[in-house]
Scaffold this active site. Sequence first.
Site, PDB file in Angstrom:
ATOM      1  CE1 TYR A 104      -3.747   2.522   0.853  1.00  0.00           C
ATOM      2  CE2 TYR A 104      -1.919   3.643   1.921  1.00  0.00           C
ATOM      3  CZ  TYR A 104      -3.195   3.663   1.404  1.00  0.00           C
ATOM      4  OH  TYR A 104      -3.929   4.821   1.432  1.00  0.00           O
ATOM      5  CD  GLU A 189      -5.920   4.373  -1.319  1.00  0.00           C
ATOM      6  OE1 GLU A 189      -5.977   4.489  -0.081  1.00  0.00           O
ATOM      7  OE2 GLU A 189      -6.903   4.056  -2.004  1.00  0.00           O
TER       8      GLU A 189
END
Length: 377
Positions: A104, A189
């Site tokens: 992530y 993101e």
Amino acid sequence: MVKLAEWQGKSVFRKYGVPLPRGEVARSADEAESLVRSGKVPLPCVVKAQVLAGGRGKGGAVRFANTPEEARAAAAAILALEFKGEKVREVLLEEKLPIGRELYLSVTLDRTQRLPILIASTHGGVEIESVADTEIDRQAVDPFPGLTSYEKRRVAKLFGLSGAPARSLDKLLDAVWQVFQREDAELVEINPLATVGEGLVALDAKVIIEDDAAFRHPEYAEVRDDRTELEEIAREKEIAFVQLDGNIGVIANGAGLTMATLDVLKELGGAPGVFLDLGGTDDPKKVTEAFLLMARARPASVFLNIFGGVTRCDTVATGLVEAMRQVPASERFPLIARIRGNNEKEGIEILRSAGVTSVSDLRASAQAAVDAARGRP
Ligand code: GDP
Ligand code: MN
């Protein structure tokens, strides 16, 4: 907020050199099949719904295909979906990569620290909200020098990368940082950022452009977002208007009073459905417009809670009475008013002439709005 769909985010990524799977967008099953047949999308492939909501993987909106027929069937199935209330109009077809780990990575604004922060975790591929705080690394970044090698090394270490993979991470982080800064993003993101052999690939992209910077980015003007039809009209008229799931309409002024009003209604068992913040309006026409927009949302009852300051009570009352004249009788709804403050007496008098009583106690008036909505759709 300008939220980019995954494929739009990825086309921004491509410009800055973030490594991506090969992929194309399709708007029909036919188109999906021919993208695969022509070899523009290699097999096996992934077919992904282009919606703004997350959790597509879990929700059946990401499928895999090994043949052109399967790609077609997957696209047809996904295009028929309504995913979390959003119709799927496009699918993204991408080569299916043999992925190793799912990581992530994001850059966003930390409003408390008033700095951008770089967020990294080895627990990618699931929503970051569900990852334990201790598994998430956050580094505030000084926007002037930008990302430094120290910060980048810390992420490499967290991800357990060295040598060539660490160098590709270094380049990727620079690219992500540039997207964040140059595109005036409030969020960039990548979840998951996947390891593929020695390399890293952005399998997903979530990019949100800061609304206040939209004037610097005419290229995003056409980007569809998740506003409802009425919210879109409100935006054009510069009225702060938000639709929720309940059935009580709320008209208040100022964000604080508006939020407090929603809370009181909830506490009393009501379900706010639309709220409208008149802000510091001093134009009755604006109030009329706002109220008519509220009427179009077909609320079961409407609670008007105004504290007159810059917004004078008589201005609101005048605008409201005019609007009520324009709403056809068949579309009327119970209106509960509470107006206090500047020019309160005049406002109350104007409302009374139109048959609306102002109840000055907050709880009593909110309760009346909840009761009036009960049993109505
Ligand atoms: P989201 O659930 O809406 O965030 O959609 P994502 O784009 O993150 O995809 C969900 C999951 O699908 C990922 O976490 C991966 O596990 C899987 N996935 C997506 N693309 C690929 C791919 O190219 N190869 C493999 N093996 N899995 C993929
Ligand atoms: Mn994702």
